[in-house]
Design a protein around this motif. Structure first.
Motif, short mmCIF file in Angstrom:
data_model
loop_
_atom_site.label_atom_id
_atom_site.label_comp_id
_atom_site.label_asym_id
_atom_site.label_seq_id
_atom_site.Cartn_x
_atom_site.Cartn_y
_atom_site.Cartn_z
N ASN A 8 6.72 -1.11 -9.41
CA ASN A 8 5.64 -0.84 -10.36
C ASN A 8 4.35 -0.62 -9.60
OD1 ASN A 8 7.36 -1.34 -12.60
ND2 ASN A 8 6.99 -3.54 -12.37
N ARG A 9 3.49 0.26 -10.10
CA ARG A 9 2.17 0.46 -9.50
C ARG A 9 1.16 -0.47 -10.16
NH1 ARG A 9 1.20 6.88 -8.63
NH2 ARG A 9 -0.67 6.05 -7.62
N VAL A 10 0.22 -1.00 -9.37
CA VAL A 10 -0.77 -1.97 -9.84
C VAL A 10 -2.11 -1.25 -10.01
CG1 VAL A 10 -1.97 -4.11 -9.29
CG2 VAL A 10 0.41 -3.80 -8.58
N PHE A 49 -1.75 0.37 -4.90
CA PHE A 49 -0.86 -0.73 -4.53
C PHE A 49 0.33 -0.83 -5.49
CE2 PHE A 49 -5.09 -1.94 -3.00
CZ PHE A 49 -4.81 -2.10 -1.66
N CYS A 50 1.40 -1.42 -4.98
CA CYS A 50 2.62 -1.56 -5.77
C CYS A 50 3.17 -2.98 -5.69
CB CYS A 50 3.70 -0.60 -5.26
SG CYS A 50 3.29 1.14 -5.43
N THR A 105 0.82 -1.21 0.00
CA THR A 105 0.00 0.00 0.00
C THR A 105 0.85 1.26 0.00
OG1 THR A 105 -1.70 -1.18 1.25
CG2 THR A 105 -1.85 1.22 1.20
N SER A 106 0.63 2.11 -1.01
CA SER A 106 1.25 3.44 -1.11
C SER A 106 2.77 3.40 -1.08
CB SER A 106 0.74 4.36 0.01
OG SER A 106 -0.67 4.43 -0.01
N ALA A 107 3.37 2.28 -1.48
CA ALA A 107 4.83 2.18 -1.45
C ALA A 107 5.48 3.21 -2.37
CB ALA A 107 5.26 0.77 -1.85
N TYR A 108 4.81 3.59 -3.44
CA TYR A 108 5.38 4.54 -4.40
C TYR A 108 5.61 5.91 -3.77
CZ TYR A 108 0.62 6.37 -4.69
OH TYR A 108 -0.61 6.91 -4.39
N ALA A 109 4.90 6.20 -2.67
CA ALA A 109 5.03 7.50 -2.02
C ALA A 109 5.94 7.45 -0.80
CB ALA A 109 3.66 8.03 -1.62
#
Length: 413
Positions: A204-206, A215-216, A165-169
């Motif tokens: 990568n984002r899902v 999600f990532c 969850t929200s790993a990209y941020a």
């Protein structure tokens, strides 16, 4: 600012009320930009708001003072949350950064990790996420195959994670990896703090069925980590993960003391059944009102159960596994809300305006995401197992891999 240790809850509440009115803008009712390709502005805004809370002396209310918090009890956090209703808050940071990751580090991390990572999060400088689930693991978290191997004075990480969850941020991730393939699956794990800009890490984002890219998935190719990145003890990662899952269940169920603001998770605000009823003009229909009564009764039970169970866990009269009741009831409320929204909207669920919360079509999109409530924070099946085995004393399910060296456990086909 320095917190007065003798300040009463009511004095704290009054001070918070005045500060909120003078400092923070009112929250606008709008749709979360889940489908926007670049939502970095929302996260930057959340960091700014967190910095404002910190500068005003209202950040990290329940975290110890030595790690940047105020060191106050849950009653102070509850008072602030009640007074902050309607104001713009950094809600994106609640889950998983504060309620799960920072809470886990507080209990299991080294002094350096607690001072640096928790302190930076409270100041609004950093965000944390979880790196737990794997593409081949399903709900069997302890069966993970991402591996960390010792190399000199550090570790080399290889493998893959998903549904982060929200790993990209985020700036840091709590990553569970296998470090001993000769030990049974729960005993050969170690938790690591991983910088998400580390060389060898690809993210990568899902895209979800509702268009969300919350999600990532992550791929680790010879990611090098120092020994100081170990959280807890080498080989004792399941102890850390167990506390992490406890905090996740508490956060999902609404019982975390580390959350500021009413909305604790970053999801679209799908309409409640009463909103749908008003949107379609059915709020005076006797049958619809009966359905709404069912929904309101369950939500009331949920709210009161959160308070009772959370208080009992804190007091030690209920074990931490009781948080599974909150997680399970949270899913039941979400399921009923989606189901009733669909029934009340009728055919308008496919033809109504789906772009505004509270309208008919939005209920249809919410129904598409209905099962998400059965998975976040651990599946409802796992929650039922925990309740039956650890609280009711029922026999454990048979597990053919229990006590078996993990390299001997059959996987896949």
């Amino acid at each position: 600012m320095t917190q007065d240790p003798n300040e009463s809850v009511e004095a704290f509440r009054a001070r918070a009320r005045d500060w909120l009115a003078a400092t923070l803008p009112r929250r606008l009712d709008r749709v979360a930009a889940d489908t926007v390709e670049d939502d970095s502005h929302e996260w930057e805004r959340a960091r700014e708001l967190q910095k404002t809370l910190y500068e005003g002396g209202f950040a990290g209310i329940c975290f110890p003072t030595e790690y940047g918090g105020l060191g106050l009890g849950e009653e102070y956090q509850k008072a602030f949350t009640e007074e902050s209703e309607g104001y713009e808050l950094p809600l994106l940071l609640n889950v998983p950064s504060f309620a799960i990751c920072a809470a886990t580090l507080l209990e299991t991390g080294s002094e350096e990790q607690k001072r640096e990572r928790i302190g930076a999060a409270i100041r609004g400088e950093e965000i944390m996420c979880q790196l737990l689930s794997e593409p081949s693991g399903g709900s069997d978290l302890a069966g993970l195959i991402t591996r960390a191997e010792p190399d000199g004075d550090g570790w080399v990480l290889n493998g893959a994670k998903t549904w982060s969850t929200s790993a990209y941020a985020a700036d840091w991730g709590l990553c569970l990896a296998r470090t001993d393939w000769d030990a049974p699956k729960h005993q050969g794990l170690t938790m690591f703090l991983v910088p998400l800009d580390a060389p060898g890490l690809t993210m990568n984002r899902v895209r979800m069925v509702n268009g969300s890219r919350e999600f990532c998935e992550e791929f680790f190719d010879d990611v090098r980590l120092p020994h100081s990145s170990v959280v807890g003890e080498v080989g004792d990662g399941w102890t850390v993960a167990s506390r992490q899952l406890f905090h996740e269940r508490s956060a999902v169920g609404g019982g975390s003391p580390y959350i500021s603001g009413r909305r604790s998770v970053r999801t679209r605000s799908y309409p409640a059944p009463d909103q749908v009823a008003r949107a379609v003009g059915a709020d005076d229909d006797p049958f619809v009102r009966e359905l709404l009564g069912e929904y309101l009764a369950l939500t009331t039970v949920h709210q009161q159960t959160v308070e009772r169970v959370s208080g009992a866990i804190t007091a030690g009269t209920l074990p931490p596994s009781a948080s599974s009741m909150l997680r399970l009831l949270h899913a039941e409320v979400g399921h009923l809300s989606a189901d009733l929204g669909l029934r009340i909207a009728g055919s308008a669920v496919a033809t109504g305006d789906g772009g505004t919360p509270g309208t008919e079509g939005w209920a249809g999109i919410g129904y598409l995401m209905r099962q998400g409530g059965s998975l976040g924070g651990g599946s409802t099946e796992i929650a039922r197992n925990i309740i039956s085995e650890r609280m009711l004393g029922m026999p454990r399910e048979h597990a053919p891999d229990r006590g078996v060296p993990f390299r001997e456990v059959r996987r896949g086909n």
